[in-house]
Structures are given as structure tokens and as C-alpha cells.
Design an enzyme around this catalytic site. Structure first.
Site, PDB file in Angstrom:
ATOM      1  N   ASP A  46     103.719  35.464  53.672  1.00 62.16           N
ATOM      2  CA  ASP A  46     105.176  35.578  53.122  1.00 62.16           C
ATOM      3  C   ASP A  46     105.330  37.132  52.457  1.00 62.16           C
ATOM      4  O   ASP A  46     106.323  37.791  52.599  1.00 62.16           O
ATOM      5  CB  ASP A  46     105.651  34.682  52.151  1.00 62.16           C
ATOM      6  CG  ASP A  46     106.069  33.595  52.761  1.00 62.16           C
ATOM      7  OD1 ASP A  46     106.125  33.308  53.777  1.00 62.16           O
ATOM      8  OD2 ASP A  46     106.058  32.427  51.908  1.00 62.16           O
TER       9      ASP A  46
ATOM     10  N   HIS B 272      89.168  41.323  61.738  1.00 64.99           N
ATOM     11  CA  HIS B 272      87.964  40.189  61.271  1.00 64.99           C
ATOM     12  C   HIS B 272      86.865  40.863  61.999  1.00 64.99           C
ATOM     13  O   HIS B 272      86.804  41.240  63.240  1.00 64.99           O
ATOM     14  CB  HIS B 272      88.358  38.777  61.967  1.00 64.99           C
ATOM     15  CG  HIS B 272      89.529  38.273  61.244  1.00 64.99           C
ATOM     16  ND1 HIS B 272      89.860  37.997  59.931  1.00 64.99           N
ATOM     17  CD2 HIS B 272      91.008  38.185  61.756  1.00 64.99           C
ATOM     18  CE1 HIS B 272      90.824  37.169  59.832  1.00 64.99           C
ATOM     19  NE2 HIS B 272      91.754  37.644  60.749  1.00 64.99           N
ATOM     20  N   LEU B 273      85.812  40.965  61.102  1.00 65.66           N
ATOM     21  CA  LEU B 273      84.716  41.314  61.686  1.00 65.66           C
ATOM     22  C   LEU B 273      83.988  40.516  62.940  1.00 65.66           C
ATOM     23  O   LEU B 273      83.424  40.920  63.868  1.00 65.66           O
ATOM     24  CB  LEU B 273      83.627  41.382  60.700  1.00 65.66           C
ATOM     25  CG  LEU B 273      84.089  42.251  59.509  1.00 65.66           C
ATOM     26  CD1 LEU B 273      83.111  42.026  58.035  1.00 65.66           C
ATOM     27  CD2 LEU B 273      83.628  43.748  59.610  1.00 65.66           C
TER      28      LEU B 273
ATOM     29  N   ALA C 164      88.760  34.333  54.165  1.00 57.67           N
ATOM     30  CA  ALA C 164      89.129  33.031  54.266  1.00 57.67           C
ATOM     31  C   ALA C 164      90.672  32.710  54.064  1.00 57.67           C
ATOM     32  O   ALA C 164      91.140  31.730  54.611  1.00 57.67           O
ATOM     33  CB  ALA C 164      88.387  32.431  53.225  1.00 57.67           C
TER      34      ALA C 164
ATOM     35  N   PRO D 144      88.363  37.651  50.080  1.00 63.02           N
ATOM     36  CA  PRO D 144      87.266  37.266  49.501  1.00 63.02           C
ATOM     37  C   PRO D 144      85.853  37.282  50.140  1.00 63.02           C
ATOM     38  O   PRO D 144      86.039  37.229  51.206  1.00 63.02           O
ATOM     39  CB  PRO D 144      87.582  35.775  49.061  1.00 63.02           C
ATOM     40  CG  PRO D 144      88.846  35.547  50.099  1.00 63.02           C
ATOM     41  CD  PRO D 144      89.602  36.819  50.352  1.00 63.02           C
ATOM     42  N   ASN D 145      84.778  37.713  49.411  1.00 60.46           N
ATOM     43  CA  ASN D 145      83.626  37.821  49.862  1.00 60.46           C
ATOM     44  C   ASN D 145      83.184  39.045  50.779  1.00 60.46           C
ATOM     45  O   ASN D 145      82.078  39.155  51.154  1.00 60.46           O
ATOM     46  CB  ASN D 145      83.158  36.261  50.659  1.00 60.46           C
ATOM     47  CG  ASN D 145      83.406  35.220  49.601  1.00 60.46           C
ATOM     48  OD1 ASN D 145      82.625  35.214  48.803  1.00 60.46           O
ATOM     49  ND2 ASN D 145      84.034  34.261  50.280  1.00 60.46           N
TER      50      ASN D 145
ATOM     51  N   ARG E 284      75.887  38.463  52.446  1.00 64.84           N
ATOM     52  CA  ARG E 284      76.542  36.947  53.023  1.00 64.84           C
ATOM     53  C   ARG E 284      76.081  36.898  54.743  1.00 64.84           C
ATOM     54  O   ARG E 284      76.459  37.896  55.523  1.00 64.84           O
ATOM     55  CB  ARG E 284      77.831  36.937  53.027  1.00 64.84           C
ATOM     56  CG  ARG E 284      78.795  37.935  53.609  1.00 64.84           C
ATOM     57  CD  ARG E 284      80.268  37.623  53.237  1.00 64.84           C
ATOM     58  NE  ARG E 284      80.671  36.505  53.632  1.00 64.84           N
ATOM     59  CZ  ARG E 284      82.041  36.490  54.084  1.00 64.84           C
ATOM     60  NH1 ARG E 284      82.981  37.297  54.228  1.00 64.84           N
ATOM     61  NH2 ARG E 284      82.498  34.965  54.281  1.00 64.84           N
TER      62      ARG E 284
ATOM     63  N   GLU F  92      95.886  43.108  61.443  1.00 60.63           N
ATOM     64  CA  GLU F  92      94.825  42.164  60.870  1.00 60.63           C
ATOM     65  C   GLU F  92      93.544  42.637  61.611  1.00 60.63           C
ATOM     66  O   GLU F  92      93.371  43.010  62.814  1.00 60.63           O
ATOM     67  CB  GLU F  92      95.295  40.725  61.430  1.00 60.63           C
ATOM     68  CG  GLU F  92      94.135  39.673  61.270  1.00 60.63           C
ATOM     69  CD  GLU F  92      94.865  38.479  62.040  1.00 60.63           C
ATOM     70  OE1 GLU F  92      95.619  38.435  62.765  1.00 60.63           O
ATOM     71  OE2 GLU F  92      94.278  37.193  61.552  1.00 60.63           O
TER      72      GLU F  92
ATOM     73  N   HIS G  28      93.569  31.774  56.872  1.00 65.92           N
ATOM     74  CA  HIS G  28      93.507  30.489  57.180  1.00 65.92           C
ATOM     75  C   HIS G  28      94.186  29.534  56.390  1.00 65.92           C
ATOM     76  O   HIS G  28      94.375  28.373  56.991  1.00 65.92           O
ATOM     77  CB  HIS G  28      92.125  29.882  57.886  1.00 65.92           C
ATOM     78  CG  HIS G  28      90.961  30.935  58.492  1.00 65.92           C
ATOM     79  ND1 HIS G  28      91.430  31.470  59.599  1.00 65.92           N
ATOM     80  CD2 HIS G  28      89.933  31.338  58.155  1.00 65.92           C
ATOM     81  CE1 HIS G  28      90.381  32.518  59.854  1.00 65.92           C
ATOM     82  NE2 HIS G  28      89.521  32.390  59.055  1.00 65.92           N
TER      83      HIS G  28
ATOM     84  N   TYR H 149      78.084  38.716  59.931  1.00 62.71           N
ATOM     85  CA  TYR H 149      78.749  39.966  59.538  1.00 62.71           C
ATOM     86  C   TYR H 149      78.078  41.132  59.515  1.00 62.71           C
ATOM     87  O   TYR H 149      78.565  41.982  59.339  1.00 62.71           O
ATOM     88  CB  TYR H 149      79.457  39.595  58.187  1.00 62.71           C
ATOM     89  CG  TYR H 149      80.319  38.368  58.181  1.00 62.71           C
ATOM     90  CD1 TYR H 149      81.412  38.544  58.593  1.00 62.71           C
ATOM     91  CD2 TYR H 149      79.730  37.051  57.389  1.00 62.71           C
ATOM     92  CE1 TYR H 149      82.271  37.018  58.747  1.00 62.71           C
ATOM     93  CE2 TYR H 149      80.903  36.010  57.470  1.00 62.71           C
ATOM     94  CZ  TYR H 149      82.004  35.923  58.026  1.00 62.71           C
ATOM     95  OH  TYR H 149      82.822  34.951  57.887  1.00 62.71           O
TER      96      TYR H 149
ATOM     97  N   ARG I  46      84.567  30.775  66.571  1.00 65.48           N
ATOM     98  CA  ARG I  46      84.081  29.952  65.440  1.00 65.48           C
ATOM     99  C   ARG I  46      84.588  28.530  65.339  1.00 65.48           C
ATOM    100  O   ARG I  46      85.292  28.089  66.328  1.00 65.48           O
ATOM    101  CB  ARG I  46      84.164  30.877  64.328  1.00 65.48           C
ATOM    102  CG  ARG I  46      83.431  32.169  64.549  1.00 65.48           C
ATOM    103  CD  ARG I  46      83.159  33.119  63.296  1.00 65.48           C
ATOM    104  NE  ARG I  46      82.422  32.289  62.177  1.00 65.48           N
ATOM    105  CZ  ARG I  46      82.447  32.958  61.048  1.00 65.48           C
ATOM    106  NH1 ARG I  46      83.346  33.895  60.810  1.00 65.48           N
ATOM    107  NH2 ARG I  46      81.943  32.187  60.075  1.00 65.48           N
TER     108      ARG I  46
ATOM    109  N   ASN J 254      92.010  42.572  56.142  1.00 68.08           N
ATOM    110  CA  ASN J 254      91.123  41.358  56.503  1.00 68.08           C
ATOM    111  C   ASN J 254      91.311  40.492  55.541  1.00 68.08           C
ATOM    112  O   ASN J 254      90.687  40.501  54.283  1.00 68.08           O
ATOM    113  CB  ASN J 254      89.736  41.954  56.561  1.00 68.08           C
ATOM    114  CG  ASN J 254      88.701  40.794  57.044  1.00 68.08           C
ATOM    115  OD1 ASN J 254      89.259  39.604  57.037  1.00 68.08           O
ATOM    116  ND2 ASN J 254      87.882  41.092  57.544  1.00 68.08           N
TER     117      ASN J 254
HETATM  118  C1  DQA Z   1      86.485  37.096  58.394  1.00 70.00           C
HETATM  119  C2  DQA Z   1      86.656  35.741  59.101  1.00 70.00           C
HETATM  120  C3  DQA Z   1      87.099  34.601  58.141  1.00 70.00           C
HETATM  121  O1  DQA Z   1      87.037  33.277  58.855  1.00 70.00           O
HETATM  122  C4  DQA Z   1      85.921  34.597  56.935  1.00 70.00           C
HETATM  123  O2  DQA Z   1      86.372  33.347  56.107  1.00 70.00           O
HETATM  124  C5  DQA Z   1      85.759  35.937  56.320  1.00 70.00           C
HETATM  125  C6  DQA Z   1      85.752  36.973  57.210  1.00 70.00           C
HETATM  126  C7  DQA Z   1      85.883  38.135  59.268  1.00 70.00           C
HETATM  127  O3  DQA Z   1      86.198  39.289  58.931  1.00 70.00           O
HETATM  128  O4  DQA Z   1      85.327  37.847  60.370  1.00 70.00           O
HETATM  129  O5  DQA Z   1      85.390  35.688  55.217  1.00 70.00           O
HETATM  130  O6  DQA Z   1      87.685  37.327  57.967  1.00 70.00           O
END
Ligand code: DQA
Length: 146
Positions: A86, A99-100, A76, A9-10, A17, A97, A79, A22, A106, A73
Site C-alpha cells: 500500500d 530478490h537475491l 520476508a 529484514p535480515n 545467513r 523489486e 510475502h 544468499y 523455493r 528487496n
Molecule cells: C529474499 C527472499 C525472501 O523470501 C527471503 O525472506 C529473504 C531474502 C531474497 O533476496 O532472495 O530474506 O528477499
């Protein structure tokens, strides 16, 4: 080798954003970047982005038998989602995995990664570069297989 790159998401709102976290580059430019990395590495890649947890679970399930690696990735859902954890365990496709941002620098609620518990490796805090490292890691792992 064929990889599935999943963004949660997002991530589609990259460039809009929270640019201070990011960056200013868009989701399309992220895809261009990963495509270029994959072309250079001789790896095939498909892309999937969704804002919906169940759709991500469906994509992971559909990857079974079709991909040799997953770059994910979960954003959200990292977490919160035991369902994504699963699903990754269920298909047992090697997953990395990404994460940017550096989730461990954080808010405390970002310090737990459920998806990460099913991943063979994590890259965080490297921006787009994390996806490059993930692709190359999975390629080298596949090549090292007996
Ligand atoms: C994220 C980190 C997550 O905590 C956050 O909710 C995101 C982006 C990252 O790529 O840093 O949406 O996965």
C-alpha cells in the site's frame, strides 16, 4: 536522478545467513557494489535497511517528492506485507523489486510477492546483479520519459 535502495529484514546479515542461498558477501559489500553501479550510471542513491515493517513503510512515505525511483528487496515482508504494498502504491514512485534468490524456485510461501504487485519490474535469482539491473532499468525508464 535519485534512487532510494531499501532492504528488508535480515539483509544486514548477508555473509552470515544461509550462505548457500544468499552467498558469502556481506551487506556492506552489497552497498559498495550498488554505489559503484550508481556512480558509473551517474545516478545518486541513498540506502535504507530495516528489520521492522513500519520503518520500511515510513521510509517509503518519506521518499515521496524526494526520489525518482525505489529499488526494494523487502525480504520476508515480500510475502506478508500489504502495508508495504500500500505504501508503494500510495507514493507511486516507480519501484523495482529485487530478490537475491529465485523466490519462485523455493518454498511455495515465497511464491507470492505483495510488494511486487506495486512494482514496475522484478529481478530475482541474480544475486547482487539484480540490484544492478534494477538501477539501470529505473535510469533508462526515467530517461525515456517524455
Ligand atoms: C529474499 C527472499 C525472501 O523470501 C527471503 O525472506 C529473504 C531474502 C531474497 O533476496 O532472495 O530474506 O528477499
Amino acid at each position: 536522478m535519485k534512487l532510494l535502495v531499501i532492504n528488508g529484514p535480515n539483509i544486514n546479515l548477508l555473509g552470515v545467513r544461509e550462505k548457500e542461498i544468499y552467498g558469502a558477501q556481506t551487506y556492506e559489500s552489497l552497498l559498495d557494489y550498488i554505489r559503484q553501479v550508481c556512480d558509473q550510471a551517474g545516478v545518486e542513491a541513498d540506502f535504507f535497511q530495516s528489520n521492522h515493517e513500519g520503518a520500511i513503510v515510513d521510509a517509503i512515505q518519506a521518499a515521496y517528492g524526494n526520489y525518482q525511483g525505489i529499488v526494494i528487496n523487502p525480504a520476508a515482508y515480500t510475502h506478508t506485507s500489504v502495508a508495504i504494498l500500500d505504501a508503494l502504491k500510495a507514493v507511486s514512485i516507480p519501484a523495482v523489486e529485487v530478490h537475491l534468490s529465485d523466490i519462485y524456485q523455493r518454498e511455495p510461501f515465497r511464491h507470492v510477492s505483495y510488494a511486487g504487485m506495486a512494482c514496475v519490474k522484478s529481478f530475482y535469482g541474480l544475486g547482487f546483479e539484480g540490484y544492478r539491473q534494477a538501477v539501470l532499468f529505473l535510469k533508462e525508464r526515467e530517461e525515456a520519459r517524455p
